[in-house]
Design a protein around this motif. Structure first.
Motif, PDB file in Angstrom:
ATOM      1  N   GLN A  72     -30.096  38.973   2.525  1.00  0.00           N
ATOM      2  CA  GLN A  72     -31.256  39.341   3.340  1.00  0.00           C
ATOM      3  C   GLN A  72     -32.383  38.324   3.169  1.00  0.00           C
ATOM      4  O   GLN A  72     -33.037  37.941   4.140  1.00  0.00           O
ATOM      5  CB  GLN A  72     -31.742  40.733   2.962  1.00  0.00           C
ATOM      6  CG  GLN A  72     -32.915  41.216   3.808  1.00  0.00           C
ATOM      7  CD  GLN A  72     -33.364  42.609   3.406  1.00  0.00           C
ATOM      8  OE1 GLN A  72     -32.647  43.343   2.728  1.00  0.00           O
ATOM      9  NE2 GLN A  72     -34.567  42.977   3.808  1.00  0.00           N
TER      10      GLN A  72
ATOM     11  N   LEU B  78     -24.350  45.774  -2.803  1.00  0.00           N
ATOM     12  CA  LEU B  78     -25.790  45.752  -2.505  1.00  0.00           C
ATOM     13  C   LEU B  78     -26.518  44.537  -3.090  1.00  0.00           C
ATOM     14  O   LEU B  78     -27.376  43.956  -2.395  1.00  0.00           O
ATOM     15  CB  LEU B  78     -26.449  47.039  -2.993  1.00  0.00           C
ATOM     16  CG  LEU B  78     -26.126  48.299  -2.174  1.00  0.00           C
ATOM     17  CD1 LEU B  78     -26.808  49.518  -2.786  1.00  0.00           C
ATOM     18  CD2 LEU B  78     -26.555  48.129  -0.723  1.00  0.00           C
ATOM     19  N   PRO B  79     -26.223  44.114  -4.325  1.00  0.00           N
ATOM     20  CA  PRO B  79     -26.901  42.905  -4.832  1.00  0.00           C
ATOM     21  C   PRO B  79     -26.640  41.677  -3.956  1.00  0.00           C
ATOM     22  O   PRO B  79     -27.564  40.890  -3.694  1.00  0.00           O
ATOM     23  CB  PRO B  79     -26.291  42.725  -6.231  1.00  0.00           C
ATOM     24  CG  PRO B  79     -25.889  44.100  -6.638  1.00  0.00           C
ATOM     25  CD  PRO B  79     -25.406  44.744  -5.375  1.00  0.00           C
TER      26      PRO B  79
ATOM     27  N   TYR C 109     -33.073  42.618   7.824  1.00  0.00           N
ATOM     28  CA  TYR C 109     -32.832  43.897   7.160  1.00  0.00           C
ATOM     29  C   TYR C 109     -31.650  44.633   7.789  1.00  0.00           C
ATOM     30  O   TYR C 109     -30.745  45.108   7.094  1.00  0.00           O
ATOM     31  CB  TYR C 109     -34.090  44.767   7.229  1.00  0.00           C
ATOM     32  CG  TYR C 109     -33.883  46.174   6.702  1.00  0.00           C
ATOM     33  CD1 TYR C 109     -33.901  46.431   5.339  1.00  0.00           C
ATOM     34  CD2 TYR C 109     -33.646  47.239   7.580  1.00  0.00           C
ATOM     35  CE1 TYR C 109     -33.706  47.718   4.853  1.00  0.00           C
ATOM     36  CE2 TYR C 109     -33.449  48.516   7.108  1.00  0.00           C
ATOM     37  CZ  TYR C 109     -33.469  48.754   5.750  1.00  0.00           C
ATOM     38  OH  TYR C 109     -33.255  50.020   5.278  1.00  0.00           O
TER      39      TYR C 109
ATOM     40  N   THR D 295     -28.087  43.266   7.075  1.00  0.00           N
ATOM     41  CA  THR D 295     -27.609  43.199   5.689  1.00  0.00           C
ATOM     42  C   THR D 295     -27.596  44.547   4.966  1.00  0.00           C
ATOM     43  O   THR D 295     -27.604  44.594   3.747  1.00  0.00           O
ATOM     44  CB  THR D 295     -28.465  42.202   4.882  1.00  0.00           C
ATOM     45  OG1 THR D 295     -29.849  42.562   4.997  1.00  0.00           O
ATOM     46  CG2 THR D 295     -28.274  40.790   5.387  1.00  0.00           C
ATOM     47  N   GLN D 296     -27.552  45.623   5.730  1.00  0.00           N
ATOM     48  CA  GLN D 296     -27.342  46.928   5.107  1.00  0.00           C
ATOM     49  C   GLN D 296     -25.837  47.152   4.932  1.00  0.00           C
ATOM     50  O   GLN D 296     -25.034  46.615   5.704  1.00  0.00           O
ATOM     51  CB  GLN D 296     -27.951  48.034   5.964  1.00  0.00           C
ATOM     52  CG  GLN D 296     -29.454  47.889   6.164  1.00  0.00           C
ATOM     53  CD  GLN D 296     -30.201  47.738   4.842  1.00  0.00           C
ATOM     54  OE1 GLN D 296     -30.238  48.656   4.028  1.00  0.00           O
ATOM     55  NE2 GLN D 296     -30.783  46.568   4.616  1.00  0.00           N
ATOM     56  N   ASN D 297     -25.445  47.929   3.931  1.00  0.00           N
ATOM     57  CA  ASN D 297     -24.008  48.088   3.698  1.00  0.00           C
ATOM     58  C   ASN D 297     -23.304  48.798   4.856  1.00  0.00           C
ATOM     59  O   ASN D 297     -22.097  48.685   5.006  1.00  0.00           O
ATOM     60  CB  ASN D 297     -23.734  48.814   2.374  1.00  0.00           C
ATOM     61  CG  ASN D 297     -24.389  50.184   2.308  1.00  0.00           C
ATOM     62  OD1 ASN D 297     -25.136  50.593   3.198  1.00  0.00           O
ATOM     63  ND2 ASN D 297     -24.114  50.900   1.231  1.00  0.00           N
TER      64      ASN D 297
ATOM     65  N   ASN E 210     -28.689  42.096  -0.718  1.00  0.00           N
ATOM     66  CA  ASN E 210     -30.122  41.854  -0.940  1.00  0.00           C
ATOM     67  C   ASN E 210     -30.421  40.358  -0.998  1.00  0.00           C
ATOM     68  O   ASN E 210     -31.434  39.888  -0.476  1.00  0.00           O
ATOM     69  CB  ASN E 210     -30.567  42.525  -2.239  1.00  0.00           C
ATOM     70  CG  ASN E 210     -30.584  44.038  -2.125  1.00  0.00           C
ATOM     71  OD1 ASN E 210     -30.736  44.584  -1.034  1.00  0.00           O
ATOM     72  ND2 ASN E 210     -30.411  44.722  -3.255  1.00  0.00           N
ATOM     73  N   ASN E 211     -29.523  39.611  -1.630  1.00  0.00           N
ATOM     74  CA  ASN E 211     -29.676  38.161  -1.701  1.00  0.00           C
ATOM     75  C   ASN E 211     -29.520  37.527  -0.319  1.00  0.00           C
ATOM     76  O   ASN E 211     -30.276  36.630   0.062  1.00  0.00           O
ATOM     77  CB  ASN E 211     -28.638  37.585  -2.668  1.00  0.00           C
ATOM     78  CG  ASN E 211     -28.787  36.081  -2.849  1.00  0.00           C
ATOM     79  OD1 ASN E 211     -29.879  35.568  -3.081  1.00  0.00           O
ATOM     80  ND2 ASN E 211     -27.684  35.360  -2.734  1.00  0.00           N
TER      81      ASN E 211
ATOM     82  N   ASP F 166     -21.703  50.625  -2.505  1.00  0.00           N
ATOM     83  CA  ASP F 166     -22.963  50.214  -3.134  1.00  0.00           C
ATOM     84  C   ASP F 166     -22.790  48.995  -4.048  1.00  0.00           C
ATOM     85  O   ASP F 166     -23.775  48.353  -4.420  1.00  0.00           O
ATOM     86  CB  ASP F 166     -23.545  51.372  -3.950  1.00  0.00           C
ATOM     87  CG  ASP F 166     -24.055  52.506  -3.061  1.00  0.00           C
ATOM     88  OD1 ASP F 166     -24.293  52.243  -1.867  1.00  0.00           O
ATOM     89  OD2 ASP F 166     -24.202  53.638  -3.571  1.00  0.00           O
TER      90      ASP F 166
END
Length: 225
Positions: free
Chosen positions: A168, A161-162, A180, A183-185, A165-166, A158
């Motif tokens: 994405q 994640l930042p 989406y 760019t999920q972990n 998100n960037n 996790d």
């Protein structure tokens, strides 16, 4: 770049072998996590893996014939198209048929490198060192794969994640759904495999294209014997 010293070429080839196998195994640790996001769950993990190995089994002799006739440079196709198969896999989240196809596709192109780059290393290695180098290949392969599992596990943390998100947002031009899913972990390692695969394919082409004469030399040597 043409490398005249054969042992230098062997060392560079071994490093390339380690890096490519690392890339191929990078997504393995997150595959079960990804499958949890599909309608089918992790129960099909073994099934999909079996299809990948089936693809490897069916085409391995074919790649051997192509490599012997056309040269080892055909290996350059492997990292890029394996990466394509991996991204196809994570974009097939709602289709069981495409999930199976992506596994077979990845198997077809992963075995191209696994079998034929070892043949290339055998070509470039002087006969007196060949057994030692091939034994070393058997050792470094699992070590590279194990390290890739470790890094893949870190990438699904996790803590990244930042960054994802960037990323994405930057990939928004691909569409909301694709950006989406990439760019999920649990899917990001597959995206890395595609990007790295492109670079590795170029490097393999440059390496083998300029140092492919040993395959012909060994062939002629066998004919003389």
């Amino acid at each position: 770049m043409k490398i005249k010293n054969r042992m230098t070429l062997v060392v560079i080839s071994l490093i390339m072998y380690i890096v490519v196998l690392f890339t191929y195994n990078l997504g393995n640790s997150v595959m079960p996590v990804f499958l949890k996001a599909t309608p089918y769950g992790t129960k099909i993990f073994g099934f999909l893996t079996a299809f990948m190995f089936l693809g490897q089994f069916l085409v391995s002799p074919f790649w051997g014939k192509i490599s012997d006739k056309r040269g080892r440079v055909v290996v350059m196709l492997s990292p890029l198209l394996y990466g394509v198969g991996q991204v196809m896999y994570i974009l097939s989240i709602d289709s069981f048929t495409l999930l199976v196809f992506s596994r077979i596709f990845s198997g077809v192109f992963s075995i191209l490198f696994i079998s034929q780059f070892v043949a290339y290393i055998s070509d470039v290695t002087p006969a007196k060192h060949r057994k030692r180098v091939l034994s070393l290949i058997a050792i470094v392969g699992p070590l590279s794969g194990g390290f890739a599992y470790l890094i893949g596990g870190i990438l699904k943390s996790d803590k990244i994640l930042p960054f994802l998100n960037n990323l994405q947002g930057k990939l928004g031009f691909l569409g909301d759904t694709v950006s989406y899913r990439l760019t999920q972990n649990y899917s990001f390692p597959f995206f890395i495999q595609l990007f790295t695969g492109l670079i590795l394919s170029i490097l393999l082409y440059l390496l083998i294209k300029n140092n492919n004469h040993y395959q012909k030399f060994n062939s002629l040597e066998k004919q003389v014997k």
